[in-house]
Design an enzyme around this catalytic site. Structure first.
Site, PDB file in Angstrom:
ATOM      1  CE1 TYR A 154     -38.872   6.648  61.144  1.00  0.00           C
ATOM      2  CE2 TYR A 154     -36.533   6.222  61.356  1.00  0.00           C
ATOM      3  CZ  TYR A 154     -37.750   6.502  61.938  1.00  0.00           C
ATOM      4  OH  TYR A 154     -37.837   6.646  63.286  1.00  0.00           O
ATOM      5  CG  ASP A 213     -33.396   4.375  65.293  1.00  0.00           C
ATOM      6  OD1 ASP A 213     -33.610   3.426  66.072  1.00  0.00           O
ATOM      7  OD2 ASP A 213     -34.314   5.071  64.805  1.00  0.00           O
ATOM      8  CG  HIS A 221     -42.166   2.671  64.184  1.00  0.00           C
ATOM      9  ND1 HIS A 221     -41.596   2.900  62.955  1.00  0.00           N
ATOM     10  CD2 HIS A 221     -41.945   3.793  64.899  1.00  0.00           C
ATOM     11  CE1 HIS A 221     -41.051   4.108  62.951  1.00  0.00           C
ATOM     12  NE2 HIS A 221     -41.259   4.668  64.114  1.00  0.00           N
ATOM     13  CE  LYS A 259     -37.220   3.137  65.389  1.00  0.00           C
ATOM     14  NZ  LYS A 259     -36.682   4.003  64.325  1.00  0.00           N
TER      15      LYS A 259
HETATM   16  P1  NAD Z   1     -33.815  15.153  67.073  1.00  0.00           P
HETATM   17  O1  NAD Z   1     -34.239  15.455  68.453  1.00  0.00           O
HETATM   18  O2  NAD Z   1     -32.623  14.302  66.863  1.00  0.00           O
HETATM   19  O3  NAD Z   1     -33.643  16.575  66.362  1.00  0.00           O
HETATM   20  C1  NAD Z   1     -33.314  16.690  65.031  1.00  0.00           C
HETATM   21  C2  NAD Z   1     -33.295  18.170  64.666  1.00  0.00           C
HETATM   22  O4  NAD Z   1     -32.243  18.819  65.391  1.00  0.00           O
HETATM   23  C3  NAD Z   1     -33.011  18.363  63.198  1.00  0.00           C
HETATM   24  O5  NAD Z   1     -33.791  19.465  62.775  1.00  0.00           O
HETATM   25  C4  NAD Z   1     -31.525  18.716  63.160  1.00  0.00           C
HETATM   26  O6  NAD Z   1     -31.213  19.526  62.077  1.00  0.00           O
HETATM   27  C5  NAD Z   1     -31.350  19.440  64.470  1.00  0.00           C
HETATM   28  N1  NAD Z   1     -29.977  19.281  65.000  1.00  0.00           N
HETATM   29  C6  NAD Z   1     -29.332  18.109  65.250  1.00  0.00           C
HETATM   30  N2  NAD Z   1     -28.116  18.348  65.766  1.00  0.00           N
HETATM   31  C7  NAD Z   1     -27.990  19.695  65.841  1.00  0.00           C
HETATM   32  C8  NAD Z   1     -26.949  20.556  66.293  1.00  0.00           C
HETATM   33  N3  NAD Z   1     -25.814  20.059  66.777  1.00  0.00           N
HETATM   34  N4  NAD Z   1     -27.162  21.888  66.218  1.00  0.00           N
HETATM   35  C9  NAD Z   1     -28.314  22.410  65.742  1.00  0.00           C
HETATM   36  N5  NAD Z   1     -29.340  21.644  65.293  1.00  0.00           N
HETATM   37  C10 NAD Z   1     -29.173  20.302  65.345  1.00  0.00           C
HETATM   38  O7  NAD Z   1     -35.107  14.571  66.295  1.00  0.00           O
HETATM   39  P2  NAD Z   1     -35.465  13.255  65.487  1.00  0.00           P
HETATM   40  O8  NAD Z   1     -34.707  13.140  64.234  1.00  0.00           O
HETATM   41  O9  NAD Z   1     -36.929  13.252  65.355  1.00  0.00           O
HETATM   42  O10 NAD Z   1     -35.050  12.070  66.456  1.00  0.00           O
HETATM   43  C11 NAD Z   1     -33.834  11.367  66.341  1.00  0.00           C
HETATM   44  C12 NAD Z   1     -34.059   9.975  65.826  1.00  0.00           C
HETATM   45  O11 NAD Z   1     -35.007   9.281  66.633  1.00  0.00           O
HETATM   46  C13 NAD Z   1     -34.718   9.938  64.439  1.00  0.00           C
HETATM   47  O12 NAD Z   1     -33.823  10.249  63.411  1.00  0.00           O
HETATM   48  C14 NAD Z   1     -35.231   8.523  64.410  1.00  0.00           C
HETATM   49  O13 NAD Z   1     -34.166   7.624  64.127  1.00  0.00           O
HETATM   50  C15 NAD Z   1     -35.721   8.362  65.842  1.00  0.00           C
HETATM   51  N6  NAD Z   1     -37.184   8.622  65.957  1.00  0.00           N
HETATM   52  C16 NAD Z   1     -37.992   7.599  66.312  1.00  0.00           C
HETATM   53  C17 NAD Z   1     -39.358   7.789  66.450  1.00  0.00           C
HETATM   54  C18 NAD Z   1     -40.209   6.638  66.880  1.00  0.00           C
HETATM   55  O14 NAD Z   1     -41.442   6.746  66.803  1.00  0.00           O
HETATM   56  N7  NAD Z   1     -39.644   5.530  67.299  1.00  0.00           N
HETATM   57  C19 NAD Z   1     -39.923   9.051  66.214  1.00  0.00           C
HETATM   58  C20 NAD Z   1     -39.084  10.102  65.845  1.00  0.00           C
HETATM   59  C21 NAD Z   1     -37.711   9.881  65.747  1.00  0.00           C
END
Ligand code: NAD
Length: 275
Positions: free
Chosen positions: A50, A45, A108, A75
């Site tokens: 990004y 994704d 998006h 997106k």
């Molecule tokens: P997330 O909820 O996936 O959390 C990421 C955080 O959790 C990071 O700090 C990472 O280091 C930590 N983490 C991940 N696995 C872990 C583990 N096993 N143990 C400890 N810490 C851990 O947050 P995100 O990245 O914001 O969301 C995931 C994906 O969603 C993004 O990468 C993106 O592709 C998508 N996204 C989309 C939008 C949108 O507006 N459509 C907005 C934000 C994110």
């Protein structure tokens, strides 16, 4: 390990567990995506905003996998909602990703104050009709934005990617999605890191002998959502992927559902303008 697929409303299948690359600098993205592909992730994704589509594309080009074994989502950013701009933005994403089609292309954010998302949707309809994208959808759409699309388009979004995690269950949106045959995809599925200090989740994790991340990813999957956790750490990629060999009980599911506070971590789709 194989990730289960979900079947979208147009028959296209998509891995239920994918890998998100938000906030990974372009120069680090190739290595991160390569590690994710080695772990077994097949859904990636990304998004134009990004700034790391090139990094994703390089990882895909350098992997031994066939393009059709991957499911790539990107997106459309909010500055390109005019019809022709949207078509150009799509071409730009394809060029950066080094591919001639996308598996899923999302609007998006709706930016209702701008009022142009129905025009952007017409551009996505065109791309879908041309076969340049296998499925089209939206992100951060509230029920009224979905209703607005439905009022002048027969094409139902395949996916609505929204903020959703244990303390923000986003229930009204998920119910509206389900009622229209739209798959809910959870962004920030781990609360963007906020879940890791939650003592109730730590307690459930201890009970099932798993990590908090595994419990929360499993909670999403048992509710049928698509989920795209992000980490650049290969050990955590593996941890987040090892969620197919245990199940949460109904009591665990109920306990996690009770953590909903209704408070978002991210922006409000009604007011967010992309700045
Ligand atoms: P997330 O909820 O996936 O959390 C990421 C955080 O959790 C990071 O700090 C990472 O280091 C930590 N983490 C991940 N696995 C872990 C583990 N096993 N143990 C400890 N810490 C851990 O947050 P995100 O990245 O914001 O969301 C995931 C994906 O969603 C993004 O990468 C993106 O592709 C998508 N996204 C989309 C939008 C949108 O507006 N459509 C907005 C934000 C994110």
């Amino acid at each position: 390990m194989t990730v289960p697929n979900v079947t979208l409303n147009n028959g296209v299948t998509m891995p239920q567990l994918g890998y998100g690359v938000f906030q990974i600098p372009n120069e680090d993205t190739t290595q991160a995506v390569k590690a994710a592909l080695e772990t077994g992730y097949r859904g990636i994704d990304t998004a134009a905003i990004y700034g790391n589509e090139e990094g994703v594309g390089r990882a895909v080009a350098e992997s031994d996998l066939n393009r059709e074994d991957l499911f790539i989502t990107s997106k459309l950013w909010v500055d390109s909602f005019d019809y022709d701009d949207a078509l150009r933005a799509f071409d730009d994403s394809l060029a950066k990703l080094g591919t001639d089609y996308l598996d899923l292309y999302l609007i998006h954010w709706p930016v209702p104050t701008q009022g142009k998302y129905p025009e952007a949707w017409r551009a996505l309809e065109h791309l879908y009709a041309e076969g340049r994208v296998r499925a089209v959808g939206v992100s951060n759409f509230q029920p009224e934005h979905l209703a607005r699309l439905a009022s002048d388009s027969d094409l139902v979004p395949a996916v609505n990617q929204v903020e959703l995690h244990p303390t923000f269950a986003n229930t009204a949106v998920e119910e509206a999605n389900t009622a229209s045959g739209i798959f809910t995809e959870a962004w920030g599925p781990l609360g963007q890191g906020a879940i890791f200090t939650n003592p109730y989740l730590a307690d459930i994790a201890a009970q099932v002998g798993r990590s908090v991340a595994q419990v929360v990813i499993r909670w999403h999957m048992q509710q049928g959502r698509i989920v795209i956790p992000k980490t650049v750490n290969p050990k955590r990629m593996e941890e987040n992927f090892t969620v197919f060999d245990f199940e949460l009980t109904d009591d665990h599911m109920t306990a996690i559902n009770a953590l909903d506070t209704g408070v978002r971590g991210g922006a409000d789709p009604e007011t967010f303008e992309g700045k």
